[in-house]
Write a protein that holds these residues in place. Structure first.
Motif, short mmCIF file in Angstrom:
data_model
loop_
_atom_site.label_atom_id
_atom_site.label_comp_id
_atom_site.label_asym_id
_atom_site.label_seq_id
_atom_site.Cartn_x
_atom_site.Cartn_y
_atom_site.Cartn_z
N ALA A 92 -9.60 -2.24 2.38
CA ALA A 92 -10.77 -1.38 2.17
C ALA A 92 -10.45 -0.27 1.18
N ALA A 93 -9.25 0.30 1.27
CA ALA A 93 -8.84 1.34 0.33
C ALA A 93 -8.72 0.79 -1.09
N LEU A 94 -8.26 -0.46 -1.20
CA LEU A 94 -8.17 -1.09 -2.52
C LEU A 94 -9.56 -1.27 -3.13
N GLU A 95 -10.52 -1.66 -2.31
CA GLU A 95 -11.90 -1.82 -2.81
C GLU A 95 -12.45 -0.49 -3.30
N ILE A 96 -12.18 0.59 -2.57
CA ILE A 96 -12.63 1.93 -2.98
C ILE A 96 -12.01 2.30 -4.32
N ALA B 166 -14.18 8.22 -2.04
CA ALA B 166 -14.11 7.99 -0.60
C ALA B 166 -12.66 7.79 -0.20
N ALA B 167 -12.43 7.83 1.10
CA ALA B 167 -11.08 7.62 1.63
C ALA B 167 -11.17 6.75 2.87
N VAL B 168 -10.05 6.17 3.22
CA VAL B 168 -9.92 5.38 4.45
C VAL B 168 -8.94 6.07 5.36
N MET B 169 -9.33 6.20 6.63
CA MET B 169 -8.39 6.68 7.65
C MET B 169 -8.13 5.53 8.60
N CYS B 170 -6.86 5.27 8.88
CA CYS B 170 -6.48 4.18 9.77
C CYS B 170 -5.67 4.74 10.92
N GLU B 171 -6.25 4.72 12.12
CA GLU B 171 -5.57 5.22 13.31
C GLU B 171 -4.77 4.11 13.96
N LEU B 172 -3.58 4.45 14.45
CA LEU B 172 -2.75 3.50 15.19
C LEU B 172 -1.86 4.27 16.16
N LEU C 281 -3.32 4.12 -3.21
CA LEU C 281 -4.58 3.91 -2.50
C LEU C 281 -5.00 5.14 -1.70
N PRO C 282 -6.31 5.38 -1.57
CA PRO C 282 -6.82 6.53 -0.82
C PRO C 282 -6.80 6.29 0.68
N LEU C 283 -5.61 6.23 1.25
CA LEU C 283 -5.43 5.88 2.65
C LEU C 283 -4.66 6.97 3.39
N VAL C 284 -5.23 7.45 4.49
CA VAL C 284 -4.52 8.35 5.39
C VAL C 284 -4.21 7.56 6.66
N THR C 285 -2.92 7.33 6.90
CA THR C 285 -2.49 6.61 8.10
C THR C 285 -2.28 7.62 9.21
N LEU C 286 -3.10 7.53 10.22
CA LEU C 286 -3.13 8.50 11.32
C LEU C 286 -2.38 7.93 12.52
N VAL C 287 -1.22 8.47 12.81
CA VAL C 287 -0.40 7.98 13.92
C VAL C 287 -0.61 8.86 15.14
N PHE C 288 -1.19 8.30 16.18
CA PHE C 288 -1.35 9.01 17.44
C PHE C 288 -0.06 8.80 18.25
N ASN C 289 0.80 9.78 18.23
CA ASN C 289 2.04 9.71 18.99
C ASN C 289 1.80 10.33 20.36
N ASN C 290 1.42 9.47 21.32
CA ASN C 290 1.22 9.96 22.68
C ASN C 290 2.46 9.72 23.55
#
Length: 335
Positions: A112-116, A123-129, A151-160
């Motif tokens: 999706a970020a590549l398409e943007i 625009a930007a993509v946020m990817c939570e994991l 690429l306009p990607l923010v990788t969001l790591v939820f460290n619980n």
């Protein structure tokens, strides 16, 4: 944050009443990380997530009726009852799921970020994991591509702190997960996930940077889930009562509530009014889900194939489809 908390509490009650089926993963305790990360997203930004979806969907603006309806498996759900808890999505809100395979959403987010980038969109993509997904091969492949393609990607790591029941320290050679971004010469930082304003500030800055400068980043938010890995997991075999109580003392909603009071930005009556409004809204979501019809069985083949030539392609599979799939799919496609 209150909406997500009350919604999750109600989801657990409805699950235990057998009104919600399948797997169900709650995120109570992670509201500060969720709202802080998603709030600065623009309408055109896209959000991908793991299977702990409910709060992220609500934060991205998906209607509570649609989220609850999806959990109930009803037509009024955001995916017409086809996705359930783990596969929520609402394309109209830029929320693209809801993925059950650990780290499986990362390659999709990169696409999706590549398409943007290819279409030069602002625009930007946020990817939570979750924290455990940083040990998967898809993490390395995806971040590598994001880095070399800018690429306009923010990788969001939820460290619980836990991947199912295993601590980050036991599973990760580098437990400070944001540092892994350096392997790709990518910016990475860690923030207190219990402080909604701290998360919001960091997410806003990195999303803006991704949109304007096409620079990817890793944002690790340190948070905690009060419930087990899923509703079926009490979460007590690998955590002590003392640990859970210490984290409850740093509840993100309570931290923000006290800050609002101390700084004079809100009064107790305003906060209580918000809670009452939220509780009523969640009640309405349950009522709407109950009133929504179940998808008819003969519609199971719909929404599966979007290609205009799908009917022709599927027809060639007919000899290997002895159980009526061919008829179902062709009927769903209007053929």
């Amino acid at each position: 944050m209150l909406l997500i908390r009350v919604f999750e509490e109600e989801v657990e009650r409805q699950y235990k009443r057998a009104r919600i089926g399948g797997y169900c993963h709650l995120a109570s305790g992670q509201e500060g990380a969720t709202v802080g990360a998603v709030h600065p997203m623009l309408e055109q930004d896209l959000l991908f997530s793991s299977y702990r979806t409910h709060g992220l969907a609500l934060a991205k603006g998906v209607d509570p009726d649609a989220v609850m309806g999806e959990l109930f498996g009803r037509e009024g759900g955001s995916a017409h009852g086809r996705g359930g808890s783990m596969h929520l999505l609402d394309f109209s809100k830029g929320f693209l799921g809801g993925w059950g395979i650990v780290a499986g959403q990362l390659p999709l987010a990169v696409g999706a970020a590549l398409e943007i980038s290819y279409r030069d969109k602002r625009a930007a993509v946020m990817c939570e994991l979750g924290d455990a997904a940083t040990n998967m091969g898809a993490w390395h492949e995806s971040l590598n591509l994001a880095a070399i393609w800018n690429l306009p990607l923010v990788t969001l790591v939820f460290n619980n702190r836990y991947g199912m029941g295993t601590t980050v320290e036991k599973a990760s050679g580098e437990p400070e997960l944001y540092k892994r971004a350096s392997a790709f010469r990518m910016h990475g930082e860690r923030v207190d996930g219990q402080d909604v304003e701290a998360v919001l500030s960091a997410a806003d800055r990195l999303l803006t940077r991704a949109r304007e400068e096409r620079k990817p980043a890793v944002l690790e938010v340190v948070t905690y889930r009060y419930r087990g890995h899923s509703v079926a997991d009490p979460g007590t075999a690998y955590r002590t009562p003392e640990e859970m109580e210490e984290w409850r003392k740093r509840d993100p909603i309570e931290i923000y509530r006290q800050r609002l009071l101390d700084e004079g930005r809100a009064g107790e009556s305003q906060i209580e009014a918000i809670r009452a409004r939220v509780e009523k809204r969640v009640e309405q979501a349950v009522e709407a889900a109950e009133a929504s019809p179940e998808p008819p069985v003969d519609s199971l083949s719909q929404h599966l194939y979007g290609d205009a030539s799908s009917a022709e392609q599927f027809a060639r599979m007919g000899p290997g489809s002895p159980f009526g799939e061919r008829e179902l799919v062709l009927e769903g496609l209007g053929r």
